[in-house]
Design an enzyme around this catalytic site. Structure first.
Site, PDB file in Angstrom:
ATOM      1  N   ARG A  87      -7.800  -2.628   8.885  1.00 43.30           N
ATOM      2  CA  ARG A  87      -7.101  -2.074   7.726  1.00 43.30           C
ATOM      3  C   ARG A  87      -6.049  -1.111   8.256  1.00 43.30           C
ATOM      4  O   ARG A  87      -6.314  -0.354   9.222  1.00 43.30           O
ATOM      5  CB  ARG A  87      -8.072  -1.299   6.822  1.00 43.30           C
ATOM      6  N   GLU A 118       0.668  -1.234   2.558  1.00 37.75           N
ATOM      7  CA  GLU A 118       1.015  -2.655   2.502  1.00 37.75           C
ATOM      8  C   GLU A 118       1.648  -2.940   1.152  1.00 37.75           C
ATOM      9  O   GLU A 118       1.117  -2.475   0.144  1.00 37.75           O
ATOM     10  CB  GLU A 118      -0.230  -3.521   2.677  1.00 37.75           C
ATOM     11  N   HIS A 157      -0.823  -9.420   6.656  1.00 34.98           N
ATOM     12  CA  HIS A 157      -2.241  -9.450   6.260  1.00 34.98           C
ATOM     13  C   HIS A 157      -2.708 -10.897   6.029  1.00 34.98           C
ATOM     14  O   HIS A 157      -3.120 -11.268   4.927  1.00 34.98           O
ATOM     15  CB  HIS A 157      -2.462  -8.590   5.002  1.00 34.98           C
TER      16      HIS A 157
END
Ligand code: GLV
Length: 327
Positions: free
Chosen positions: A240, A269, A288
């Site tokens: 993460r 993000e 991602h």
């Protein structure tokens, strides 16, 4: 006739998974690619028995308060840092997630990133496309670091970390790991060594992050940790974004304290197009996509569907992120 349970699916997912859900429940699927706003999500949850979410949906205590009939949340991801698990447990709501089906795909992507950063794949591709390849070959051009026979440090030995370790042994790498708990059986089977984090940082040529995001791992890798790493080392993050202090990373790269970074996750993000990291040639960033293998994503959707259906039927979820809800 007994009315079917109502479920809300916050994004379009694989057709087979939707068919499975539709056979059992009265289903509504959010049609947009972007997530519903928190306000809309709460409104949709108001009469839902189950909600199928993903990492972009904020599932907080206000969400649970707005959902009096809710009997399950099913997250299409292994990570659940967007969900207040404590609030779910307090209300007796099980939260499903999808471990087991995405570790191999995420480990494959980890290796794609390691290799891309070490051997300058993306940077050289950009150079070719920019019309710069004018001399066929030069012995001193495009040198990169060797992946084979180097040392990999894995931070977080969950399923993905283990799969990364297996691949690393195939590349003849020495594998170090650091994790909350030591796993001697896996350690012996794969042939790797448990070390404390500072030693891992000092010895590794590649440091690869695979831990969940929790208050303990927020900015786990900051300036101090980067200072411990070799100046030739590459930092890889597929966990993460907030596990790494991005500002410290930029400074470390610019000051030559690290040789490169390969990130599948960023903070925030999506990364802003004017983020300074994007100006650096020794940074590779993917959006991602760790679990985005066709097979794995389909399996995730099916598992999330099964978790959702079990939850609305009052059965134990196949994979539950807050198993304490059952005790
Ligand atoms: C993806 O990021 C996941 O947690 O599954």
């Amino acid at each position: 006739m007994v009315a079917k349970s109502k479920v809300f699916i916050t994004r379009q997912i694989h057709r087979e998974a939707l068919e499975l859900i539709q056979a059992e429940a009265d289903m509504e699927v959010w049609p947009d690619d972007s997530p519903p706003s928190p306000h809309v999500l709460r409104a949709k949850a108001a009469d839902a028995h189950g909600v199928l979410t993903n990492i972009m949906d904020g599932v907080d205590s206000a969400f649970f308060e707005a959902a009096p009939q809710l009997s399950a949340v099913s997250q299409l991801a292994v990570g659940t840092d967007n969900i207040d698990l404590k609030a779910a447990t307090q209300r007796g709501i099980p939260v499903g997630h999808t471990p087991g089906v995405l570790a191999k795909a995420t480990a494959d992507l980890t290796f794609a990133l390691i290799l891309a950063a070490a051997r300058r794949v993306v940077e050289s591709d950009r150079w070719v496309r920019a019309g710069q390849w004018k001399l066929a070959f030069h012995p001193m051009y495009w040198l990169g670091s060797e992946v084979n026979q180097s040392t990999l440090g894995i931070v977080g030995l969950g399923q993905t970390g283990i799969e990364v370790a297996r691949r690393a042994r195939g590349f003849d790498m020495e594998v170090l790991y650091h994790s909350r708990s030591r796993k001697p059986a896996i350690e012996a089977e794969i042939g790797m060594t448990f070390v404390e984090l500072p030693e891992l940082l000092q010895r590794s040529d590649f440091v690869s992050l695979h831990c969940p995001l929790t208050p303990d791992t927020h900015h786990l890798i900051g300036r101090r940790e980067m200072d411990m790493m070799k100046p030739t080392a590459i930092l890889v993050n597929v966990a993460r974004g907030p596990v790494v202090d991005t500002t410290a990373l930029y400074t470390a790269l610019v000051e030559g304290k690290l040789a490169g970074a390969a990130l599948d996750v960023t903070e925030p993000e999506p990364i802003a197009p004017d983020n300074k990291l994007l100006t650096l040639d020794n940074v590779v960033i993917t959006p991602h996509i760790g679990s985005a293998g066709n097979r794995g994503r389909r399996a995730m959707a099916m598992l999330a569907a099964r978790n959702l259906l079990a939850g609305i039927a009052g059965q134990r979820l196949e994979r539950c992120a807050n198993p304490e809800v059952y005790s």
